[in-house]
Design a protein around this motif. Structure first.
Motif, PDB file in Angstrom:
ATOM      1  N   VAL A 368      18.900  61.513  56.544  1.00  0.00           N
ATOM      2  CA  VAL A 368      19.130  61.004  55.185  1.00  0.00           C
ATOM      3  C   VAL A 368      18.262  61.767  54.184  1.00  0.00           C
ATOM      4  N   LEU A 369      17.031  62.047  54.561  1.00  0.00           N
ATOM      5  CA  LEU A 369      16.150  62.821  53.683  1.00  0.00           C
ATOM      6  C   LEU A 369      16.717  64.218  53.429  1.00  0.00           C
ATOM      7  N   MET A 370      17.264  64.831  54.459  1.00  0.00           N
ATOM      8  CA  MET A 370      17.871  66.152  54.289  1.00  0.00           C
ATOM      9  C   MET A 370      19.053  66.083  53.321  1.00  0.00           C
ATOM     10  N   ALA A 371      19.875  65.024  53.443  1.00  0.00           N
ATOM     11  CA  ALA A 371      21.028  64.882  52.544  1.00  0.00           C
ATOM     12  C   ALA A 371      20.578  64.668  51.101  1.00  0.00           C
ATOM     13  N   ILE A 372      19.518  63.888  50.907  1.00  0.00           N
ATOM     14  CA  ILE A 372      19.003  63.647  49.553  1.00  0.00           C
ATOM     15  C   ILE A 372      18.507  64.945  48.935  1.00  0.00           C
ATOM     16  N   MET A 373      17.792  65.750  49.716  1.00  0.00           N
ATOM     17  CA  MET A 373      17.260  67.004  49.187  1.00  0.00           C
ATOM     18  C   MET A 373      18.379  67.966  48.789  1.00  0.00           C
ATOM     19  N   LEU A 374      19.533  67.862  49.457  1.00  0.00           N
ATOM     20  CA  LEU A 374      20.657  68.743  49.101  1.00  0.00           C
ATOM     21  C   LEU A 374      21.140  68.497  47.676  1.00  0.00           C
ATOM     22  N   LEU A 375      20.921  67.287  47.143  1.00  0.00           N
ATOM     23  CA  LEU A 375      21.334  66.997  45.775  1.00  0.00           C
ATOM     24  C   LEU A 375      20.568  67.820  44.748  1.00  0.00           C
ATOM     25  N   PHE A 376      19.422  68.340  45.141  1.00  0.00           N
ATOM     26  CA  PHE A 376      18.618  69.148  44.215  1.00  0.00           C
ATOM     27  C   PHE A 376      18.910  70.639  44.352  1.00  0.00           C
ATOM     28  N   ALA A 377      19.818  71.015  45.265  1.00  0.00           N
ATOM     29  CA  ALA A 377      20.121  72.430  45.454  1.00  0.00           C
ATOM     30  C   ALA A 377      20.787  73.030  44.222  1.00  0.00           C
ATOM     31  N   ALA A 378      21.742  72.287  43.622  1.00  0.00           N
ATOM     32  CA  ALA A 378      22.463  72.817  42.453  1.00  0.00           C
ATOM     33  C   ALA A 378      21.537  73.074  41.270  1.00  0.00           C
ATOM     34  N   PRO A 379      20.680  72.102  40.856  1.00  0.00           N
ATOM     35  CA  PRO A 379      19.778  72.420  39.743  1.00  0.00           C
ATOM     36  C   PRO A 379      18.809  73.550  40.059  1.00  0.00           C
ATOM     37  N   ILE A 380      18.309  73.621  41.293  1.00  0.00           N
ATOM     38  CA  ILE A 380      17.424  74.723  41.651  1.00  0.00           C
ATOM     39  C   ILE A 380      18.167  76.049  41.563  1.00  0.00           C
ATOM     40  N   GLY A 381      19.449  76.039  41.931  1.00  0.00           N
ATOM     41  CA  GLY A 381      20.215  77.280  41.964  1.00  0.00           C
ATOM     42  C   GLY A 381      20.669  77.789  40.618  1.00  0.00           C
ATOM     43  N   VAL A 382      20.923  76.899  39.650  1.00  0.00           N
ATOM     44  CA  VAL A 382      21.548  77.352  38.398  1.00  0.00           C
ATOM     45  C   VAL A 382      20.732  77.068  37.146  1.00  0.00           C
ATOM     46  N   LEU A 383      19.716  76.209  37.231  1.00  0.00           N
ATOM     47  CA  LEU A 383      19.016  75.791  36.014  1.00  0.00           C
ATOM     48  C   LEU A 383      18.439  76.968  35.252  1.00  0.00           C
TER      49      LEU A 383
END
Length: 483
Positions: A368-383
């Motif tokens: 579950v922690l791994m899935a939650i961290m995936l939600l931050f991949a998009a902002p890290i990638g494009v911000l």
């Protein structure tokens, strides 16, 4: 069909489809990646430095703070210098300083020397970054704005990948070779970038008649340094305490606004920000997102180890999918012309990620922690890429270096705020219960970002609908629903 302006036709005819050659792009990628790389790679070395030099973690953590403080302070100043002087000497000189400072740090046996080395690395990488942005802007005269925009997106994506992979690289270097490798790695990268940068000398740098007689605004530079330094030190645990910096930041800021509003070529163009509040919003949004993402990537691992009792290996497993996905998203986003759409999606996923942190406790399964961290991949990638692209749209080309430098100063200010939050919320050790106040703080910040972007979009849409000239201009910055 709306008429096309003559300038648009001229641009299309004078700039046939061309791309930056690797000879131009590779040294730019190496030069700009060193700042985010050094921002994160040192994290794997702090404990080893403390043990090797027999110093406390209270002093060792200044290896991180000094880098953030120097980066936040000097980025706007060096960006302004890149706008006013030939950028190639600034690019190569900054890299030479990085190589020298990396050597000094690798040979040091005193924590004070290491702190100075980290600050000098921050100055050198900031210089090479500011010069790169201006070099890309200059290259637009030869290659066209679309090729320059693509090069800008590629450099931003490369920086995001470097920042994401830095902890992995740090572990691979520090593990077998010791903490000195975290400093020594700067030497071959910087020297390689200098050797490959010779083609950049041929980019035609020029100023309009009379511009080369303008000053560098040294008073504005000193006031900018004073404001950023006092503001950042207010948030850190320094030997002089918080009171002295807190007292000086207000008068320094007032003096900066007064001086820069009267200077013909200011370092911080307060008149431009006043005329275009959207630029100020981009800076503020970048600062808030910096706080959120640094909290996830720096405070998150600390909580996982101390509050969730995970080993370093387990923490790596939790972060690895997010890191990989962020790199993939960043590279894919290079091909998207208008990045405001993906930024809106990224901001929403960032808000969802912070909301899920409210449900996390010490018993949350690893998956579950791994899935939650995936939600931050998009902002890290494009911000970063999207924010830099928006700044390029909003500022005159002769102010690109200073404006992007100021944007990065807001980012590193967010990192310093994150360090302050760590002390306030976690104290000496993070526990499972202490994640809730941090998550509430992050949810508040992300909500402001999402609501602010929606408000800005509404303002854009109304302005566009009420102005016929804007609707007929093919180069106007259109709202998302008509782009």
């Amino acid at each position: 069909m709306p008429p096309v302006s003559p300038s648009a036709h001229t641009a299309d005819q004078s700039h046939p489809a061309r791309r930056f050659s690797l000879g131009l792009l590779v040294p730019m990628l190496l030069g700009t990646s060193m700042n985010p790389l050094n921002s994160s790679v040192i994290a794997m070395s702090l404990v080893l430095v403390s043990e090797g030099l027999h110093t406390s973690m209270k002093h060792t953590v200044w290896l991180v703070i000094a880098f953030y403080l120097a980066s936040a302070t000097i980025q706007p100043v060096l960006g302004a210098m890149a706008d006013r002087i030939p950028p190639f000497p600034l690019f190569s000189g900054g890299l030479a300083l990085v190589a020298a400072a990396g050597t000094m740090g690798a040979l040091a046996n005193d924590i004070s020397v290491l702190i100075v080395s980290r600050a000098l690395i921050a100055v050198g990488t900031s210089a090479s970054y500011g010069a790169t942005v201006v070099l890309i802007r200059i290259a637009a005269d030869d290659y066209g704005p679309s090729a320059a925009g693509r090069a800008l997106s590629i450099t931003a994506a490369f920086q995001q990948c470097a920042a994401a992979l830095a902890p992995v690289l740090g572990g691979a270097l520090v593990g077998p070779f010791g903490w000195r490798a975290a400093f020594l790695i700067n030497v071959p990268i910087a020297l390689c970038a200098i050797a490959l940068s010779l083609p950049l000398r041929h980019l035609r740098w020029h100023r309009a008649p009379g511009e080369n007689r303008e000053t560098l605004d040294p008073i504005g530079m000193l006031l900018t340094i004073a404001v950023m330094t006092s503001g950042c030190l207010t948030l850190t645990d320094t030997p002089v305490g918080h009171l002295i910096p807190a007292i000086t930041v207000g008068p320094a800021l007032a003096a900066l606004i007064w001086w820069e509003s009267r200077h013909p070529r200011p370092v911080v163009d307060v008149r431009l920000i006043g005329r275009n509040p959207l630029l100020g919003w981009v800076y503020f949004r970048f600062f808030i997102s910096g706080v959120v993402l640094y909290s996830v990537t720096i405070l998150g691992p600390q909580w996982l180890q101390q509050g969730h009792d995970l080993t370093i290996f387990d923490v790596g497993l939790v972060l690895a999918p997010m890191t990989f996905l962020a790199a993939v998203i960043s590279l894919a986003a290079v091909r998207i012309h208008d990045k405001r759409r993906i930024l809106m999606v990224a901001n929403i996923t960032q808000l969802c990620g912070t909301l899920t942190l409210l449900l996390v406790d010490g018993a949350t399964p690893l998956g579950v922690l791994m899935a939650i961290m995936l939600l931050f991949a998009a902002p890290i990638g494009v911000l970063y890429m999207a924010s830099q692209d928006e700044v390029f749209r909003l500022v005159p080309k002769e102010q690109v270096g200073a404006s992007v430098g100021l944007m990065r100063a807001f980012w590193y200010s967010g990192a310093i705020v994150t360090a302050a939050l760590s002390g306030i919320i976690f104290g000496e050790e993070a526990s499972a219960s202490e994640l809730t106040p941090l998550a509430l703080s992050l949810v508040t910040g992300c909500s402001i970002v999402v609501l602010g972007d929606l408000l800005v979009q509404q303002i854009r849409r109304r302005r566009f609908a009420s102005n016929e000239d804007l609707r007929l201009d093919p180069d106007v910055d259109r709202p998302l629903d008509v782009v």
